[in-house]
Design a protein around this motif. Sequence first.
Motif, PDB file in Angstrom:
ATOM      1  N   LEU A 400       0.809  -1.209   0.000  1.00  0.00           N
ATOM      2  CA  LEU A 400       0.000   0.000   0.000  1.00  0.00           C
ATOM      3  C   LEU A 400       0.851   1.272   0.000  1.00  0.00           C
ATOM      4  O   LEU A 400       0.575   2.197  -0.780  1.00  0.00           O
ATOM      5  N   PRO A 401       1.876   1.408   0.850  1.00  0.00           N
ATOM      6  CA  PRO A 401       2.654   2.660   0.809  1.00  0.00           C
ATOM      7  C   PRO A 401       3.252   2.952  -0.557  1.00  0.00           C
ATOM      8  O   PRO A 401       3.215   4.101  -1.027  1.00  0.00           O
ATOM      9  N   GLY A 402       3.801   1.936  -1.209  1.00  0.00           N
ATOM     10  CA  GLY A 402       4.379   2.149  -2.525  1.00  0.00           C
ATOM     11  C   GLY A 402       3.349   2.566  -3.559  1.00  0.00           C
ATOM     12  O   GLY A 402       3.621   3.414  -4.422  1.00  0.00           O
ATOM     13  N   LEU A 403       2.146   1.977  -3.486  1.00  0.00           N
ATOM     14  CA  LEU A 403       1.084   2.371  -4.415  1.00  0.00           C
ATOM     15  C   LEU A 403       0.747   3.846  -4.257  1.00  0.00           C
ATOM     16  O   LEU A 403       0.556   4.563  -5.249  1.00  0.00           O
ATOM     17  N   LEU A 404       0.666   4.329  -3.021  1.00  0.00           N
ATOM     18  CA  LEU A 404       0.316   5.730  -2.789  1.00  0.00           C
ATOM     19  C   LEU A 404       1.435   6.659  -3.242  1.00  0.00           C
ATOM     20  O   LEU A 404       1.177   7.713  -3.844  1.00  0.00           O
ATOM     21  N   LEU A 405       2.668   6.290  -2.960  1.00  0.00           N
ATOM     22  CA  LEU A 405       3.787   7.140  -3.388  1.00  0.00           C
ATOM     23  C   LEU A 405       3.832   7.253  -4.905  1.00  0.00           C
ATOM     24  O   LEU A 405       4.018   8.351  -5.457  1.00  0.00           O
ATOM     25  N   GLU A 406       3.676   6.143  -5.592  1.00  0.00           N
ATOM     26  CA  GLU A 406       3.744   6.177  -7.044  1.00  0.00           C
ATOM     27  C   GLU A 406       2.554   6.918  -7.656  1.00  0.00           C
ATOM     28  O   GLU A 406       2.687   7.562  -8.700  1.00  0.00           O
ATOM     29  N   ARG A 407       1.417   6.843  -7.012  1.00  0.00           N
ATOM     30  CA  ARG A 407       0.222   7.502  -7.563  1.00  0.00           C
ATOM     31  C   ARG A 407       0.309   9.018  -7.433  1.00  0.00           C
ATOM     32  O   ARG A 407      -0.031   9.745  -8.370  1.00  0.00           O
ATOM     33  N   TYR A 408       0.766   9.488  -6.301  1.00  0.00           N
ATOM     34  CA  TYR A 408       0.658  10.916  -6.011  1.00  0.00           C
ATOM     35  C   TYR A 408       1.947  11.711  -6.190  1.00  0.00           C
ATOM     36  O   TYR A 408       1.905  12.940  -6.210  1.00  0.00           O
ATOM     37  N   PHE A 409       3.093  11.048  -6.330  1.00  0.00           N
ATOM     38  CA  PHE A 409       4.351  11.786  -6.366  1.00  0.00           C
ATOM     39  C   PHE A 409       5.226  11.301  -7.512  1.00  0.00           C
ATOM     40  O   PHE A 409       5.865  10.246  -7.428  1.00  0.00           O
ATOM     41  N   PRO A 410       5.284  12.058  -8.598  1.00  0.00           N
ATOM     42  CA  PRO A 410       6.144  11.657  -9.723  1.00  0.00           C
ATOM     43  C   PRO A 410       7.596  11.427  -9.312  1.00  0.00           C
ATOM     44  O   PRO A 410       8.266  10.550  -9.869  1.00  0.00           O
ATOM     45  N   ALA A 411       8.075  12.181  -8.333  1.00  0.00           N
ATOM     46  CA  ALA A 411       9.471  12.019  -7.909  1.00  0.00           C
ATOM     47  C   ALA A 411       9.717  10.657  -7.284  1.00  0.00           C
ATOM     48  O   ALA A 411      10.872  10.227  -7.182  1.00  0.00           O
ATOM     49  N   ALA A 412       8.654   9.980  -6.858  1.00  0.00           N
ATOM     50  CA  ALA A 412       8.801   8.669  -6.219  1.00  0.00           C
ATOM     51  C   ALA A 412       8.646   7.524  -7.208  1.00  0.00           C
ATOM     52  O   ALA A 412       8.680   6.366  -6.808  1.00  0.00           O
ATOM     53  N   ARG A 413       8.459   7.853  -8.478  1.00  0.00           N
ATOM     54  CA  ARG A 413       8.294   6.811  -9.481  1.00  0.00           C
ATOM     55  C   ARG A 413       9.630   6.463 -10.102  1.00  0.00           C
ATOM     56  O   ARG A 413      10.389   7.341 -10.514  1.00  0.00           O
ATOM     57  N   SER A 414       9.921   5.189 -10.165  1.00  0.00           N
ATOM     58  CA  SER A 414      11.166   4.736 -10.777  1.00  0.00           C
ATOM     59  C   SER A 414      10.977   4.614 -12.275  1.00  0.00           C
ATOM     60  O   SER A 414       9.931   4.152 -12.756  1.00  0.00           O
ATOM     61  N   ASP A 415      11.986   5.039 -13.012  1.00  0.00           N
ATOM     62  CA  ASP A 415      11.948   4.836 -14.461  1.00  0.00           C
ATOM     63  C   ASP A 415      12.005   3.353 -14.763  1.00  0.00           C
ATOM     64  O   ASP A 415      12.765   2.614 -14.121  1.00  0.00           O
ATOM     65  N   PRO A 416      11.204   2.887 -15.703  1.00  0.00           N
ATOM     66  CA  PRO A 416      11.267   1.455 -16.027  1.00  0.00           C
ATOM     67  C   PRO A 416      12.648   1.095 -16.550  1.00  0.00           C
ATOM     68  O   PRO A 416      13.252   1.848 -17.308  1.00  0.00           O
TER      69      PRO A 416
END
Length: 663
Positions: A400-416
């Motif tokens: 759940l924490p990772g889902l929320l970070l990736e949804r709401y914060f582009p800076a928390a998304r890893s490039d594929p």
Amino acid sequence: MTMFKLRPLLLAGLMCCAGVASGQEAPARMETPTMAGIGEGPSAPEPSQRLDAAELEAYVDGVVEAYMKRLGIAGVTVAVVDARGPLLLRGYGIATQKAVPGRVRADATLFRIGSVSKTFTYLEALKLIDAGRLDLDAPVNDYLPEDLALADDGYPPVRIRHLLTHTAGYEDSALGHLFARSPQEALSLHDYVLRHRPRRVREPGLHAVYSNYSLALLGAVLANVSGVPFEALMERELFEPMGMDVTTFREPLGEDDERTASAWLRDMWSEGFKRTQGGFEKQDFEYIAQLAPAGSASSTSVDMARYMRMLLGRGELDGKRILPASAFARLQGEPLFRTAPQATGFAYGFFRKRYGDVRSLEHGGATLYFHSNMVVVPELGFGVFVSTNTDTGVRLAAELPGLLLERYFPAARSDPPQMPAADEGEALAPYLGAYLGERRNYTRSEKLLLSTVVEVGATAGGHLTLSAGGETSRWARLSDDVFASVEGPGRLVFLRDGAGRVSGFVSPGGHDVFDRAGAFEVPGRLYALLALAGLAAVGVLAGAWLRRRRRCADAGGRSSVRWLAFTALAWLLFLALFATAFVQISAAGDAAIFEYPSTLLRVALWAALPALLLTLASVALLWRAWRSKAFGLWRKLRHTLALTAFVLAGYGVWVWNMVGWKL
């Protein structure tokens, strides 16, 4: 802590009171439940903006309810905060199974948070370090009472920093003492540290390998330095100043125990549940008081929201300074230890996991029936806490924490990760093979029960694969010896020996190292050798029966055959007892963790002794069989092959400590 579950042979990982990477690592692979709303979300808010609480609530409701339905979870509690205050405080499902089931309440339902408890222990140690009352580089013995002093066992001294980074070098030990079934079995912290000290098996500061015992030692240090019992110290220094009114390390232990919880708290605990036959079976309370600093805390999502706000406030909460600014600067600085430069590190006990361009302060934890996770990202001013009360809740807590970070914060998304090059498959060859985790027991029979083996393979498309426990994950090369998860955040870092050969890898959580497994260090190979010994024993005894009326004229050959038959009988007895003990342990389920070692297992492992001794005697007499003129070449070969099977099985039994005096 990190919690453990019984697996088909004996355990499928125990981890406490047990916590896994980030305290709690996600399974190797996750198939996300199908639900509306999962996917790309709105852009991260500007610093002056807050997330839309209503939209956040709708999203979290959808995610949690979908996981609960698909995975079978009785109850969940969630807190989501930013630096200004709570964004979501919510309970889902049931906390108790009574005539009228009790619903989970964010403000009044206590969940067992397992190894998330460690973060409170770490913070109090950090405060004392910052105040100069603890020296990070001083030997632990400087702060322990004399009767708890660590022996000089041939390694350099354990220092305070080693307890904060899981680098003291202890082997793992859990069965029969990590949890207590009744208040009467819950030792004092002092007695636990004294009675259940595991062996040190590596030089301190070499590798980070998760250790609940290290936290028990740290708690004993804090109590001794402060002159206050551990539970009371946490209340005075952390819970009361933060206004965490119901959070406690105490448990319902009985009125004669000074560690017991107040009577008014006792109706607030959620029950723990086991998913059974499509329903939920209530489980007994899990007592962890003997190991309190590592995992006995219980809390609500309302209290955990206050805790996360303090961390986002860099030590300050509602205008009150809880953690000195200088201490928080240490916490948020570079990790105290990394096993490898690009591996996840430890910052005064907290995991520093990378999400895209930002790093967290986080820890997960579990008991047998509760799974929890706390992820705080000061750079984003955002924190998430989630806990479940069912043995099936690990995926939700981990993800759940990772889902929320990736949804709401582009800076928390890893490039594929980039797709592997056409010839990448050949370059992966040095990494392939079986690896054995260092988080295991080395000196006792728990070794077989607590060991984790991972198979590293490769896909036709050039991805590296990790397979364990029926799950497989894919990894793409980032740089030499560093791989990124294809399915989500996480890095896999391989290690090399002095000759430049790949010798192991650091787990994505940074809390374990997996070494290349030797020929006898994979449990599956041990079982194959035991099966081979069983077949050989049956063959020897069948041959003896068929030749029972034929007397060998050669006395030397006759004695060699007789001793081989005795050896075969001893191996069959051991194998029968061990197999029965295995079936008993498997049938006992979680109860086996409390009752280890069972009487039958004791008998089985002591039965290994005559099998080993008789095998040695048969080896000593082998020359008589080969000198016998009454034996043909084929019979001599059969005799030798059978004895070879016994020797190999005996070596495997010895390597895995499957003998009675190593229980």
